[in-house]
Design a protein around this motif. Structure first.
Motif, short mmCIF file in Angstrom:
data_model
loop_
_atom_site.label_atom_id
_atom_site.label_comp_id
_atom_site.label_asym_id
_atom_site.label_seq_id
_atom_site.Cartn_x
_atom_site.Cartn_y
_atom_site.Cartn_z
N PHE A 186 10.38 59.45 1.14
CA PHE A 186 10.45 58.39 0.13
C PHE A 186 11.66 58.53 -0.79
CE2 PHE A 186 5.87 58.52 1.12
CZ PHE A 186 5.67 57.19 1.45
N GLN A 187 12.47 59.54 -0.58
CA GLN A 187 13.62 59.77 -1.45
C GLN A 187 14.62 58.62 -1.34
OE1 GLN A 187 15.01 63.95 -2.53
NE2 GLN A 187 16.44 63.39 -0.93
N TYR A 191 14.77 57.07 2.55
CA TYR A 191 13.92 55.94 2.95
C TYR A 191 14.71 54.82 3.63
CZ TYR A 191 10.69 52.01 2.39
OH TYR A 191 9.89 50.92 2.61
N ALA A 242 6.60 50.64 -4.76
CA ALA A 242 5.40 51.44 -5.00
C ALA A 242 4.13 50.60 -4.91
CB ALA A 242 5.48 52.12 -6.36
N TRP A 265 5.12 60.82 -2.47
CA TRP A 265 5.93 60.14 -3.48
C TRP A 265 5.11 60.07 -4.77
CZ3 TRP A 265 7.29 54.22 -3.21
CH2 TRP A 265 8.08 53.88 -4.31
N TYR A 303 0.13 58.89 -6.52
CA TYR A 303 1.17 59.14 -5.53
C TYR A 303 0.88 58.37 -4.24
CZ TYR A 303 -2.25 62.31 -3.41
OH TYR A 303 -3.38 62.84 -2.82
#
Length: 348
Positions: A186-187, A191, A242, A265, A303
């Motif tokens: 998810f960085q 991603y 998100a 994440w 998360y």
């Protein structure tokens, strides 16, 4: 035999044979290739270079990792050993190449496609007036547009698919499970190069550039506006990412601020107050409220686990595909309207 007959045969002229020429391809697709060949060759060079680098990275890291395991240097506690340190360094350099150079370059590919392939394609045609010439050659505007964007669209689809598959494969095989890299999926720069999202972004950037070029009809302005719009859409989707899939929210012991699983994440965190309310860290840091948070009984975290990666990507790719369809629909409607206006002008 009469000499007159011989003379007639000698003076009879033999028509020269016309030289044979190889058949040349033609039609709208050939014209599209001729007009876009520079950009298509650039895409091919990009794919070959990036693919070769990714393949080299994978097939050079695997033997090094095998040697490391055989030497007993795969444990982090042994890396300070001189012999192990010398074996680890080549691997860390290759991991650094992927995370620091390849990922940013691949993230920029959709932006470059939209700015330097999609935006100029139609903007140049309108700016030079060649679009009117094409429509007066017994070619309908919609047929011309379809042929004009077909080859670039297929090239972008193929290039995005190849790069996405290779980047995801190398990340899974050599980066995600490597003890020498911290690169969660998810960085920020990880991603956008994994899964189906890169392909969807490339097609959307191309369609957006085509539409902007048709609207503005100025090459330089279209390039700049397309770049800004792609960046804006990227920021909006990143901000809302998100919420694309329901997150996990759970309590953790007091003082634990990073209790999420590996490669998850972390979205938000906070404390559970004495009255049972869940307060975020921002609430607790707000001046007078700090004292109320000191008596918290436990912490909480929100998360996305790594299992949410594919659903979130599918939602984002679906949004991008829908935007691509909208952009292309508007583009075809506008080109058809321009064609109708040109025919009405010619009749008048």
């Amino acid at each position: 035999m009469s000499t007159n007959v011989l003379a007639d045969r000698a003076t009879t002229a033999v028509p020269p044979r016309e030289p044979r020429t190889a058949p040349r391809p033609g039609g709208l697709l050939w014209l599209s290739w001729r007009q876009s060949r520079t950009a298509l060759w650039a895409i091919a060079a990009l794919v070959v270079t990036a693919s070769a680098t990714l393949l080299w990275l994978h097939f050079s890291v695997q033997p090094l990792m095998a040697d490391l395991r055989r030497a007993g240097c795969s444990d982090g506690a042994s890396w300070s050993n001189g012999g192990c340190h010398g074996m680890v360094s080549p691997i860390t350099r290759r991991v650094y190449l992927y995370t620091t150079w390849l990922q940013p370059a691949l993230v920029a590919v959709p932006l470059l496609i939209g700015m330097f392939l999609g935006a100029p394609m139609l903007a140049q045609e309108y700016e030079r007036g060649t679009v009117r010439l094409a429509w007066t050659q017994s070619v309908s505007p919609l047929r011309w547009l379809t042929a004009r964007i077909a080859l670039p669209g297929l090239a972008v689809l193929a290039a995005g698919g190849v790069l996405a598959v290779l980047a995801t494969w190398v990340w899974n095989a050599d980066i995600a499970h490597s003890p020498f890299a911290f690169d969660p999926p998810f960085q920020g720069l990880t991603y956008p190069v994994l899964g189906v999202v890169p392909v969807a972004w490339s097609l959307f950037a191309l369609a957006l550039g085509l539409l902007v070029g048709q609207l503005l009809r100025r090459t330089v302005a279209s390039v700049l506006v397309t770049g800004v719009l792609v960046a804006v859409v990227h920021g909006l989707l990143r901000w809302g990412r998100a919420s694309f899939y329901p997150s996990v929210k759970e309590m953790v012991p007091r003082g634990v601020y990073f209790g999420q699983p590996d490669n998850a994440w972390l979205i938000d965190r906070g404390v559970v107050l004495q009255d049972g309310r869940w307060a975020s860290d921002q609430f607790c840091w707000d001046g007078d409220r700090t004292r109320g948070c000191e008596g918290a009984t436990s912490n909480w975290i929100e998360y996305h686990p790594v299992g949410h990666f594919v659903p979130i990507q599918l939602v984002e790719a679906g949004i991008l595909v829908a935007l691509t369809v909208v952009a292309l629909t508007v583009l075809f409607l506008r080109v058809r309207r321009d064609g109708n206006s040109l025919r009405a002008t010619r009749r008048a």
